[in-house]
Design an enzyme around this catalytic site. Structure first.
Site, PDB file in Angstrom:
ATOM      1  N   SER A  41       0.904  -1.307   0.008  1.00  0.00           N
ATOM      2  CA  SER A  41       0.053  -0.008  -0.057  1.00  0.00           C
ATOM      3  C   SER A  41       1.002   1.283  -0.049  1.00  0.00           C
ATOM      4  O   SER A  41       1.970   1.066   0.212  1.00  0.00           O
ATOM      5  CB  SER A  41      -0.815   0.112   1.101  1.00  0.00           C
ATOM      6  OG  SER A  41      -0.258  -0.062   2.455  1.00  0.00           O
ATOM      7  N   ASN A 104       3.652 -14.944   6.591  1.00  0.00           N
ATOM      8  CA  ASN A 104       2.930 -13.612   6.764  1.00  0.00           C
ATOM      9  C   ASN A 104       1.533 -13.747   6.840  1.00  0.00           C
ATOM     10  O   ASN A 104       1.059 -13.290   8.068  1.00  0.00           O
ATOM     11  CB  ASN A 104       3.120 -12.934   5.365  1.00  0.00           C
ATOM     12  CG  ASN A 104       2.942 -11.332   5.566  1.00  0.00           C
ATOM     13  OD1 ASN A 104       3.593 -10.889   6.589  1.00  0.00           O
ATOM     14  ND2 ASN A 104       2.164 -10.486   4.769  1.00  0.00           N
ATOM     15  N   SER A 129     -11.641 -15.716   2.586  1.00  0.00           N
ATOM     16  CA  SER A 129     -12.060 -15.803   1.246  1.00  0.00           C
ATOM     17  C   SER A 129     -12.801 -16.930   0.851  1.00  0.00           C
ATOM     18  O   SER A 129     -12.757 -18.291   1.427  1.00  0.00           O
ATOM     19  CB  SER A 129     -10.725 -15.746   0.496  1.00  0.00           C
ATOM     20  OG  SER A 129     -10.865 -16.037  -0.926  1.00  0.00           O
ATOM     21  N   TYR A 153      -2.280 -19.835  -1.031  1.00  0.00           N
ATOM     22  CA  TYR A 153      -3.069 -18.864  -0.378  1.00  0.00           C
ATOM     23  C   TYR A 153      -4.291 -19.261   0.096  1.00  0.00           C
ATOM     24  O   TYR A 153      -4.523 -18.840   1.405  1.00  0.00           O
ATOM     25  CB  TYR A 153      -3.189 -17.617  -1.547  1.00  0.00           C
ATOM     26  CG  TYR A 153      -4.380 -16.581  -1.020  1.00  0.00           C
ATOM     27  CD1 TYR A 153      -4.220 -15.722  -0.152  1.00  0.00           C
ATOM     28  CD2 TYR A 153      -5.714 -16.875  -1.615  1.00  0.00           C
ATOM     29  CE1 TYR A 153      -5.056 -14.990   0.146  1.00  0.00           C
ATOM     30  CE2 TYR A 153      -6.718 -15.846  -1.376  1.00  0.00           C
ATOM     31  CZ  TYR A 153      -6.171 -14.843  -0.383  1.00  0.00           C
ATOM     32  OH  TYR A 153      -6.996 -13.952  -0.048  1.00  0.00           O
ATOM     33  N   LYS A 157      -5.583 -19.159   4.179  1.00  0.00           N
ATOM     34  CA  LYS A 157      -6.958 -18.770   4.727  1.00  0.00           C
ATOM     35  C   LYS A 157      -7.776 -19.720   5.907  1.00  0.00           C
ATOM     36  O   LYS A 157      -8.015 -19.630   6.947  1.00  0.00           O
ATOM     37  CB  LYS A 157      -8.018 -18.437   3.780  1.00  0.00           C
ATOM     38  CG  LYS A 157      -7.420 -16.915   3.049  1.00  0.00           C
ATOM     39  CD  LYS A 157      -7.361 -15.706   4.051  1.00  0.00           C
ATOM     40  CE  LYS A 157      -6.718 -14.559   3.631  1.00  0.00           C
ATOM     41  NZ  LYS A 157      -6.516 -13.378   4.349  1.00  0.00           N
ATOM     42  N   ARG A 235     -18.885 -15.031 -11.463  1.00  0.00           N
ATOM     43  CA  ARG A 235     -18.343 -14.575  -9.931  1.00  0.00           C
ATOM     44  C   ARG A 235     -19.273 -13.616  -9.361  1.00  0.00           C
ATOM     45  O   ARG A 235     -20.249 -13.116  -9.967  1.00  0.00           O
ATOM     46  CB  ARG A 235     -17.039 -13.808 -10.058  1.00  0.00           C
ATOM     47  CG  ARG A 235     -15.708 -14.593 -10.571  1.00  0.00           C
ATOM     48  CD  ARG A 235     -15.356 -15.911  -9.603  1.00  0.00           C
ATOM     49  NE  ARG A 235     -14.371 -16.531 -10.301  1.00  0.00           N
ATOM     50  CZ  ARG A 235     -14.464 -17.443 -11.073  1.00  0.00           C
ATOM     51  NH1 ARG A 235     -15.588 -18.061 -11.496  1.00  0.00           N
ATOM     52  NH2 ARG A 235     -13.223 -18.011 -11.363  1.00  0.00           N
TER      53      ARG A 235
END
Ligand code: NAD
Ligand code: UD1
Length: 368
Positions: A41, A104, A129, A153, A157, A235
């Site tokens: 960011s 992370n 997610s 990934y 989650k 989606r």
């Protein structure tokens, strides 16, 4: 706490979803506290948030993996809850760099929870997610569907969800809200904050936006032979301001009644790639060239949410249409062709306390 407003820690609060949630929390009477290392960011978002909310933005710059420092932050601001956005999110990159993702995403959550335990702040909302469902057997997907993550990934989650479930079992004082997002898109209607992907966007909406503005020649539509009405992927796209409102509802519910939950946040409606392109053409008044390309590895044909639990538990429902999402993405892109790097003629005044508080960094931080 500031002027008796309940303080809520937003790890990753300078990012795409965190920044929109910051605004929604201020509007709902909370004092959000951003904790971010700016690995994905830009610090200019803080000025924009200040401009939008007309109040100083509290931002602690550092890494959530630095547990003793997170303890200090929670204590300094007397946080009553935390929303954990911080993490890496690129599916393809997670396949290339799984250790970085596990460290992370899973390590970051563990560090935050240890710090929260130390400070007896035990209400947490977690950014999960829809990718935890993998390739669903049918649609719409409700929260009882089996989880079958495919990418590293997605595994991070689900591991995080499992850690939170164990914690809840170990001590009922923990209040846990797991939010499984479908496809967040769009930007704040002001055009001041939005999604600012670095490099070539992986996701459809930012890619389409960049084609509309002339940065990229055409959209590659990945697959036109799926078992969907027009053959392209379907989606559940959700306006990021609706998603932000969902976080306010989740925090408020946890603090009010203390019951933990796992819920989908989506609109409950499926939209195909071609329908997104057509909606964007309407919103921008520009033609969006596209061509069909082979299916993208790892993609599923269609998924969209059953959102009834979010309605009954949180009283939350998405309000925005696909046309709203396209309009606001387009507005953001037009105002900020280079994202937060765009130089504005009259930058807002900045009075942001940014303590140089962490010496741990998973990735080099961007310059202030
Ligand atoms: P983002 O990358 O814009 O925001 C994440 C923020 O976390 C960034 O500002 C980054 O600098 C910060 N960060 C990363 N690691 C950190 C660390 N170790 N310490 C401190 N700060 C750190 O992503 P986003 O789109 O806003 O997503 C937020 C969360 O929602 C992520 O956990 C993501 O996995 C999840 N999610 C996102 C989507 C989506 O489509 N955007 C969908 C489902 C779930
Ligand atoms: C992807 C991630 C998912 C993550 C989500 C965040 C994968 C496999 N999944 O989901 O884990 O939570 O982003 O928003 O990466 N498309 C094109 N052309 C493009 C880009 C996309 O046709 O240039 C198509 C895709 O094939 C898909 C649809 O657009 O059918 C949406 O793609 P995308 O925005 O990347 O989201 P997901 O694949 O749903």
């Amino acid at each position: 706490m500031t002027l008796n407003k309940p303080s809520v820690l937003l790890t990753g609060g300078a990012g795409y979803i965190g920044s929109h949630t910051f605004v929604a929390l201020v509007e709902a009477g909370y004092q959000p506290v951003i904790l971010d290392d700016f690995s994905n960011s830009h610090p200019a978002v803080l000025q924009r948030l200040e401009q939008l909310t007309e109040q100083p933005v509290i931002c602690e710059r550092g890494n959530v993996l630095d547990t003793p420092w997170v303890v200090e932050v929670l204590q300094r601001h007397r946080c009553v809850a935390a929303i954990h956005f911080a993490g890496f999110k690129a599916v393809g990159e997670s396949v290339q760099k799984p250790l970085m993702y596990y460290q992370n995403n899973v390590g970051g959550l563990l560090s935050l929870l240890q710090a929260m335990e130390t400070t007896e702040c035990r209400s947490v909302v977690f950014s999960s997610s829809a990718t935890v469902y993998g390739d669903p057997a049918s649609v719409p997907i409700d929260e009882q569907f089996p989880c079958a993550p495919e990418s590293p990934y997605a595994h991070t989650k689900l591991m995080c969800e499992n850690i939170l479930a164990s914690l809840r079992t170990s001590d009922p004082a923990w209040r846990v809200g797991v939010l499984r997002y479908f496809n967040p898109v769009g930007a704040h209607p002001s055009g001041l904050i939005g999604e600012d992907p670095s490099g070539i966007p992986n996701n459809l909406m930012p890619y389409v936006t960049q084609v509309a503005v002339g940065k990229r020649a055409m959209v590659n539509v990945f697959g036109n032979d799926y078992p969907t009405p027009d053959g392209t992927g379907v989606r559940d796209y959700l306006h990021v301001t609706d998603l932000a409102a969902g976080h306010v509802a989740a925090v408020s519910a946890l603090l009010a009644h203390g019951k933990s939950f796992t819920i989908n946040l989506g609109t409950g409606e499926g939209t195909s790639v071609l329908e997104v392109i057509q909606a964007f053409e309407r919103a921008s008044g520009r033609s969006i060239p596209y061509e069909f390309a082979p299916r993208r590895a790892g993609d599923v044909a269609q998924y969209f949410a059953d959102v009834s639990l979010a309605g009954s538990l949180l009283g939350w429902r998405a309000q925005c249409t696909m046309d709203d999402m396209c309009r606001d993405s387009w507005h953001w892109q037009q105002r900020n062709p280079e994202g937060y790097r765009t130089v504005t003629s009259s930058p807002p005044a900045l009075q942001v306390p940014v303590p140089a508080s962490s010496n741990v960094s998973a990735r080099p931080a961007v310059g202030m």
